[in-house]
Scaffold this active site. Structure first.
Site, PDB file in Angstrom:
ATOM      1  N   PRO A   1       0.656   8.318   5.500  1.00 63.83           N
ATOM      2  CA  PRO A   1       0.618   7.593   6.814  1.00 63.83           C
ATOM      3  C   PRO A   1       0.110   6.245   6.263  1.00 63.83           C
ATOM      4  O   PRO A   1      -0.685   5.776   5.493  1.00 63.83           O
ATOM      5  CB  PRO A   1      -0.204   7.973   7.776  1.00 63.83           C
ATOM      6  CG  PRO A   1      -0.120   9.549   7.358  1.00 63.83           C
ATOM      7  CD  PRO A   1       0.065   9.831   5.852  1.00 63.83           C
ATOM      8  N   GLU A   2       0.658   5.018   6.968  1.00 64.80           N
ATOM      9  CA  GLU A   2       0.137   3.717   6.731  1.00 64.80           C
ATOM     10  C   GLU A   2      -1.036   3.438   7.691  1.00 64.80           C
ATOM     11  O   GLU A   2      -1.510   4.118   8.382  1.00 64.80           O
ATOM     12  CB  GLU A   2       1.473   2.832   6.991  1.00 64.80           C
ATOM     13  CG  GLU A   2       2.688   2.989   6.430  1.00 64.80           C
ATOM     14  CD  GLU A   2       2.853   2.544   5.010  1.00 64.80           C
ATOM     15  OE1 GLU A   2       2.215   1.481   4.570  1.00 64.80           O
ATOM     16  OE2 GLU A   2       3.821   3.082   4.448  1.00 64.80           O
TER      17      GLU A   2
ATOM     18  N   LYS B   1      -7.027   3.697   5.497  1.00 62.64           N
ATOM     19  CA  LYS B   1      -6.117   5.055   5.850  1.00 62.64           C
ATOM     20  C   LYS B   1      -7.348   6.047   6.005  1.00 62.64           C
ATOM     21  O   LYS B   1      -6.931   7.264   6.187  1.00 62.64           O
ATOM     22  CB  LYS B   1      -5.307   5.284   4.702  1.00 62.64           C
ATOM     23  CG  LYS B   1      -4.309   4.373   4.507  1.00 62.64           C
ATOM     24  CD  LYS B   1      -3.087   4.914   3.199  1.00 62.64           C
ATOM     25  CE  LYS B   1      -2.330   3.732   3.232  1.00 62.64           C
ATOM     26  NZ  LYS B   1      -1.421   4.146   2.121  1.00 62.64           N
TER      27      LYS B   1
ATOM     28  N   ARG C   1       5.782   6.564  -7.836  1.00 65.51           N
ATOM     29  CA  ARG C   1       6.122   6.092  -6.471  1.00 65.51           C
ATOM     30  C   ARG C   1       7.533   5.916  -6.297  1.00 65.51           C
ATOM     31  O   ARG C   1       7.929   5.135  -7.029  1.00 65.51           O
ATOM     32  CB  ARG C   1       5.292   5.224  -5.721  1.00 65.51           C
ATOM     33  CG  ARG C   1       3.719   5.688  -5.600  1.00 65.51           C
ATOM     34  CD  ARG C   1       3.645   6.654  -4.831  1.00 65.51           C
ATOM     35  NE  ARG C   1       3.847   6.669  -3.403  1.00 65.51           N
ATOM     36  CZ  ARG C   1       2.805   6.134  -2.692  1.00 65.51           C
ATOM     37  NH1 ARG C   1       1.693   5.694  -2.999  1.00 65.51           N
ATOM     38  NH2 ARG C   1       3.070   6.190  -1.408  1.00 65.51           N
TER      39      ARG C   1
END
Length: 268
Positions: free
Chosen positions: A2-3, A51, A247
């Site tokens: 999640p951002e 986060k 990533r």
């Protein structure tokens, strides 16, 4: 993962539901806290830090959670069925007279004294969604390593807190640079400003729109797309970084300048 705006919105909803309420029951389904009972204590506030989510209880305790890839908190009215996942995925439950707060698939749970919060979140750079957001400090931290590639630098929460892979990808696109471009070759004030604007514009809703167009398949410029939403060129995809921390990166070879990784054009 999640951002930061997703965690910010979760924190806002949790604060609205729980702040000021007495806990009637707590249930931690992790060995470390299996015997902890918070009933009778009162939730003072719920805040996000990048986060991370901090549920502050009374004046002396903090329940810290991190969503990582797929953790989440769900809110249900008492007596209503829980549907955030199978029972075995529940990691924490906080019950008040008005709400059941259920934490699903939470990989990180810490219950600490309030004074220990810096040990958990003190390493974070300026929070993009905090009231005391400091863009100059974010630029300073990014600029401290001018040879570092832009993508990993934006994902490093020690530089600025809240950016995940989606916003990293879209910020690089809007700035016109590939994620492999050295930080020293980038207008960092513009990059930081873009990141802040994107997160702020999306923080009040679950959808994350970077193009200004909320219609399906038009919400992003290059993230999870096959063709560029601006010029129509085929999106290139490559891994950036060394495993296990690599990533996936998406970029448009026409709209973004700079070095690039080994392309996997046929990856779905």
């Amino acid at each position: 993962m999640p951002e930061g705006d997703t965690v910010w919105l979760a924190g806002r909803r949790m604060h609205s539901a729980l702040a000021g309420a007495e806990l009637l029951r707590s249930d931690f389904r992790v060995p470390r806290y299996a015997t902890v009972d918070l009933s009778g204590r009162r939730v003072s506030e719920v805040v996000s830090a990048g986060k991370h989510l901090l549920i502050r209880i009374d004046d002396d305790l903090t329940l810290h959670t991190h969503f990582r890839m797929d953790g989440s908190w769900h809110l249900y009215r008492p007596g209503r069925p829980w549907h955030g996942g199978p029972d075995f995925s529940v990691r924490a439950v906080l019950q008040t007279a008005g709400w059941d707060a259920v934490g699903y698939r939470l990989p990180v749970i810490d219950l600490v004294e309030r004074a220990e919060e810096p040990r958990l979140v003190g390493h974070l750079g300026p929070d993009l969604l905090a009231e005391d957001w400091d863009p100059a400090e974010a630029v300073r931290r990014l600029a401290a390593d001018p040879g570092r590639e832009l993508g990993p630098a934006l994902l490093d929460q020690r530089n600025l807190a809240g950016i995940g892979n989606l916003y990293k990808t879209e910020v690089c696109f809007l700035a016109g640079h590939t994620p492999w471009t050295p930080v020293g070759e980038v207008d960092l004030h513009r990059v930081v400003g873009l990141a802040h604007r994107l997160l702020v514009s999306n923080r009040d809703r679950p959808e994350q729109v970077t193009t200004g167009d909320r219609r399906p398949h038009r919400q992003h410029w290059v993230f999870e797309r096959r063709t560029c939403a601006r010029c129509g060129s085929q999106i290139h995809i490559a891994d950036q970084g060394d495993p296990p921390y690599s990533r996936i990166c998406s970029w448009c070879p026409r709209c973004q300048r700079g070095p690039a990784g080994s392309d996997f054009p046929d990856r779905p």
